[in-house]
Design an enzyme around this catalytic site. Sequence first.
Site, PDB file in Angstrom:
ATOM      1  N   LEU A 242      22.515 -16.063  35.386  1.00 43.02           N
ATOM      2  CA  LEU A 242      22.701 -15.494  34.047  1.00 43.02           C
ATOM      3  C   LEU A 242      22.368 -13.992  34.081  1.00 43.02           C
ATOM      4  CD1 LEU A 242      23.416 -16.548  31.102  1.00 43.02           C
ATOM      5  CD2 LEU A 242      20.952 -16.409  30.665  1.00 43.02           C
ATOM      6  N   GLY A 243      23.177 -13.260  34.809  1.00 47.87           N
ATOM      7  CA  GLY A 243      22.994 -11.803  34.903  1.00 47.87           C
ATOM      8  C   GLY A 243      23.963 -11.101  33.972  1.00 47.87           C
TER       9      GLY A 243
ATOM     10  N   ILE B 173      27.272 -10.534  34.258  1.00 47.10           N
ATOM     11  CA  ILE B 173      28.509 -11.285  34.002  1.00 47.10           C
ATOM     12  C   ILE B 173      28.181 -12.640  33.381  1.00 47.10           C
ATOM     13  CG2 ILE B 173      30.584 -12.275  35.059  1.00 47.10           C
ATOM     14  CD1 ILE B 173      30.306 -10.105  37.272  1.00 47.10           C
TER      15      ILE B 173
ATOM     16  N   ARG C 114      16.396 -17.509  39.656  1.00 47.14           N
ATOM     17  CA  ARG C 114      15.099 -17.631  40.332  1.00 47.14           C
ATOM     18  C   ARG C 114      13.941 -17.634  39.346  1.00 47.14           C
ATOM     19  NH1 ARG C 114      16.641 -12.844  44.257  1.00 47.14           N
ATOM     20  NH2 ARG C 114      17.399 -12.207  42.217  1.00 47.14           N
TER      21      ARG C 114
ATOM     22  N   ILE D 260      33.196 -18.340  39.969  1.00 44.08           N
ATOM     23  CA  ILE D 260      33.713 -16.973  39.800  1.00 44.08           C
ATOM     24  C   ILE D 260      32.779 -16.002  40.541  1.00 44.08           C
ATOM     25  CG2 ILE D 260      32.487 -16.545  37.605  1.00 44.08           C
ATOM     26  CD1 ILE D 260      36.119 -15.545  37.899  1.00 44.08           C
TER      27      ILE D 260
ATOM     28  N   ARG E 207      30.711 -16.162  44.275  1.00 44.59           N
ATOM     29  CA  ARG E 207      31.100 -15.960  45.674  1.00 44.59           C
ATOM     30  C   ARG E 207      31.382 -17.321  46.307  1.00 44.59           C
ATOM     31  NH1 ARG E 207      32.366 -11.642  45.024  1.00 44.59           N
ATOM     32  NH2 ARG E 207      31.663  -9.704  45.949  1.00 44.59           N
TER      33      ARG E 207
ATOM     34  N   GLU F  86      37.994 -16.177  52.564  1.00 46.56           N
ATOM     35  CA  GLU F  86      39.177 -15.560  51.926  1.00 46.56           C
ATOM     36  C   GLU F  86      39.972 -14.721  52.922  1.00 46.56           C
ATOM     37  OE1 GLU F  86      37.669 -13.427  48.533  1.00 46.56           O
ATOM     38  OE2 GLU F  86      36.838 -15.235  47.666  1.00 46.56           O
TER      39      GLU F  86
ATOM     40  N   HIS G 253      41.041 -14.629  43.884  1.00 49.77           N
ATOM     41  CA  HIS G 253      39.973 -13.631  43.666  1.00 49.77           C
ATOM     42  C   HIS G 253      40.473 -12.495  42.756  1.00 49.77           C
ATOM     43  CE1 HIS G 253      36.088 -11.818  45.578  1.00 49.77           C
ATOM     44  NE2 HIS G 253      36.246 -11.395  44.321  1.00 49.77           N
TER      45      HIS G 253
ATOM     46  N   GLY H   7      39.130 -12.002  39.564  1.00 52.14           N
ATOM     47  CA  GLY H   7      38.166 -11.843  38.463  1.00 52.14           C
ATOM     48  C   GLY H   7      38.207 -10.490  37.787  1.00 52.14           C
TER      49      GLY H   7
END
Length: 317
Positions: A153-154, A156, A176, A231, A233, A262, A280, A282
């Site tokens: 929950l950063g 983005i 974390r 969405i 990595r 990828e 990819h 996004g």
Amino acid sequence: MTPVDILMPRPMPPLVLEKLEAEFTVHKLFEAENPDGMLAEIGPKIRGVAAMGGKMDKAFLEKFPNVEIISSFGVGYDHVNTGDCLAANVMVTHTPDVLSDEVADTALGLLLMTVRELGQAETWLREGKWVSEGAYPLTRATLQGRTLGIFGLGRIGKAIAKRAEAFGLTIHYHGRSRQDGVAYPYHATLKDMAAACDTLMVVAPGGAATKHSVNAEVLDALGPEGILINIGRGTVVDEQALIAALEKGTIHGAGLDVFEDEPNVPEKLMQLPRVTLLPHVGSASQATRNAMGQLVVDNLKSWFDTGQAVTPVPEMG
Ligand code: NAP
Ligand code: 8YV
């Protein structure tokens, strides 16, 4: 004054090249007929790198004894070994914030596509099946009433949460640590969050700390109505465990914008019925990619003009 020498190992958006060439001497490694020869010749002159992916560690840095800064395109920088850069006194910058809304929009699109099988329904129409066979089958899944667990929950993740709230979803999160001022329920482990949710949104960074965090156990906890969206990595999800979970019906479906290797996507994933796959994309609008490119340029200019970076990665202190 002699312009500063910058290395561009891989092709970058035209705006970046144009703006860098106006200020610096740019060495385009991707155009070299003999890249090793070019590196041997220009290595000691290089003071900055404009990077778009590609592994950057001690071995890479040793080729550039006078490099001061790696300005990386993209907010995720798992391709750069920041420990090696700190040890070599090399600044690392990335492109946060300017892409958050674009990526969050894509994440919601991917979620809707996956839950309601929109890509498959469009293929049905294009293949003439609406005419020959009738309506596309009703989807077992609906977005309504879902509980969304956000892993990461950063910047983005929060932009996704805002949009998901508007769609009426209940939101939980895992990271974390619990965040001050965030009212969504927090789970100290990913497995606990998966058990409390039916939809898992991965938007955590890549790298060793998160590798294969979404494993068979987590997918099992998500359950048979479970939808996984990645969405963040590709490396965060154990792709083989995901394929097995989809084949066995351990979870219902998956929507993926990122992959472990990828641009290679496992054939089995492509054949599974309730899977939506994007290459990819996004952040991939012209406006957002230009804003990211501008930050790559701004970081290099600021560094060589003032000795300060605009958006250093957190490890730089
Ligand atoms: P951010 O603001 O740094 O957010 C990352 C979140 O992940 C934080 O909330 C952090 O929370 C959590 N996190 C970090 N390491 C963790 C760990 N080891 N275990 C559990 N949680 C962890 O980054 P952002 O700007 O939102 O970007 C997130 C990621 O999205 C990028 O790193 C990139 O990989 C990916 N991305 C993908 C696309 C695309 O095109 N698909 C585009 C842009 C970005 P705590 O600190 O509390 O752990
Ligand atoms: C870019 C991304 O497509 O910012 C990131 O972390 O994954 C994407 O926005 C990528 O970085 C381009 O190399």
